[in-house]
Write an enzyme that holds these catalytic residues in place. Sequence first.
Site, short mmCIF file in Angstrom:
data_model
loop_
_atom_site.label_atom_id
_atom_site.label_comp_id
_atom_site.label_asym_id
_atom_site.label_seq_id
_atom_site.Cartn_x
_atom_site.Cartn_y
_atom_site.Cartn_z
N PHE A 112 10.42 -20.59 -15.63
CA PHE A 112 9.08 -20.74 -15.63
C PHE A 112 8.49 -21.55 -16.85
O PHE A 112 7.29 -22.08 -16.60
CB PHE A 112 8.52 -19.03 -15.89
CG PHE A 112 7.48 -18.86 -16.83
CD1 PHE A 112 6.23 -19.06 -16.69
CD2 PHE A 112 8.06 -18.31 -18.14
CE1 PHE A 112 5.23 -18.71 -17.67
CE2 PHE A 112 6.93 -17.93 -19.22
CZ PHE A 112 5.78 -18.19 -18.92
N LYS A 113 9.04 -21.73 -17.90
CA LYS A 113 8.66 -22.71 -19.10
C LYS A 113 8.02 -23.75 -18.32
O LYS A 113 7.68 -24.60 -19.23
CB LYS A 113 9.50 -22.90 -20.12
CG LYS A 113 10.04 -21.61 -20.87
CD LYS A 113 8.97 -20.76 -21.78
CE LYS A 113 9.59 -19.90 -22.51
NZ LYS A 113 9.91 -18.58 -21.63
#
Length: 500
Positions: A112-113
């Site tokens: 998700f980063k």
Amino acid sequence: MNYVSTRGGNENIVSAEAIIQGLSANGGLFVPTEIPTVDEAFLAGLTNASYQDRAKQVLSRFLVDYTQDEIDACVTAAYGDNKFDTAAIAPVYPLREKDAVLELWHGPTSAFKDMALQLLPQLLSTALKKTGEKSEIVILVATSGDTGKAALEGFKDVDQIKIAVFYPQNGVSEIQRRQMITQEGGNVTVLAVKGNFDDAQTGVKRIFNDTVYNEELRADGFKLSSANSINWGRLVPQIVYYFSAYADLVKAGTIAAGDKVNFVVPTGNFGNILAGYYAKRMGLPVNKFVCASNANNVLTDFLRTGVYDRNRTFHKTASPSMDILISSNLERLLYHVTGGNDAQVADWMQSLNETGRYDVGAEVLAKIQELFWADYADDETTLANIRKVFDETHYTMDTHTSVAEYVANTYRAASGDTDTVNVILSTASPYKFNQSVLEALVEKDTLEGKDEFAMLDCLAEISGLVVPPALASLKTAPIRHTTVCAKEEMPEVVKAYLNE
Ligand SMILES: *Cc1c(COP(=O)(O)O)cnc(C)c1O
């Protein structure tokens, strides 16, 4: 609209400056002076738009000092050009009739980063041009695994920026290590530190705080900066996918326009879930934000009692990206729910710093609880839940997502809210945490003697999901970064790299 510190003071700056600066001078986080609102027509307009167009529309409400052309160029550079493995960028998977999974891991590093770290470098590089900043920015990152790789991918070959990532020599998984030491790009370096994550992080902090060293760098035309999740430029990209998920649910007919949904978020630093809060304040129809933690359940306790207390045992868990005892972005929520009471926020943060604890009191707690609900799952529960969901639906989740999926169900049972659609945010590809996922899904002896690459193949067979090409190719990718240093040597190593 400008940006001010959550702890007061007289800084009052445009978003480009807030993004360059990262943290305010008094240690507070930058927040917008107003939260923009949108109407039904705005939401309706998103339904048939691409992710990129949704992003352009949401971002322009907050980055009012950027021209639309600048925003468009940043979005295209971040989310265009096949950087993500699906045109949807952040697709919504229909898990059950009233449960959907928002997959945030289709970017270049499978976590998700990427959603934020693909865009932040573009926003920063544009900010440097807009403000006439001539120095070259040097991003320093200490990483326990995921953030370092996502930052490297985001910043590689971006104008006027260099990046150095430090990882603990024996403190990351083999996949994570290979992801970093094979990193390409003309402006990147990756360094192994002898020691653990704390050693690497302490070393980076010491560099940031060394005034003489910083002055020497400035004389050579360099300025240090960080890419961590308190930068407004990392938060604002995350607001987009809440709107995008909602638009997709309307488009699929899962909800009608105007219906409220719940978002269930596996939480560490409170950045992801806080982006949802901004979306709600802008006008997105949300019933509850469900905050899911692992055994490091400091936020569960806070959201139930109003007491934030970091004086507790730190647990290393199977969902390591949520192993956090200080959730920095919570400070922004406190600022907004107290109506911008910066003196009060500064007091609480001082108390946190000095005693490890603060109490927001009944009135503020009640306001927070109108919107947030919290629970947690320990490792045993998390792994058992991966298995349960796989057996029931054939959907393979990583450990972080499993924490959220589990808590989504405890929320339903505890609240009696069985009608509202739950959107569960999935923050990592199951491949990223393949060992834990396989432990949940197969007998122990199946895994014996398998290295991480063999495990990728094993998981592919079971889940039917394609191994992300960037992970599959690691086995043979050329190694480009081999420097190992002691933590005392970190400042010299950075200088040597900059003077290359
Ligand atoms: C960073 C991360 C989280 C936590 O997100 P916050 O914004 O810190 O709350 C959850 N899952 C994964 C896989 C992450 O990388």
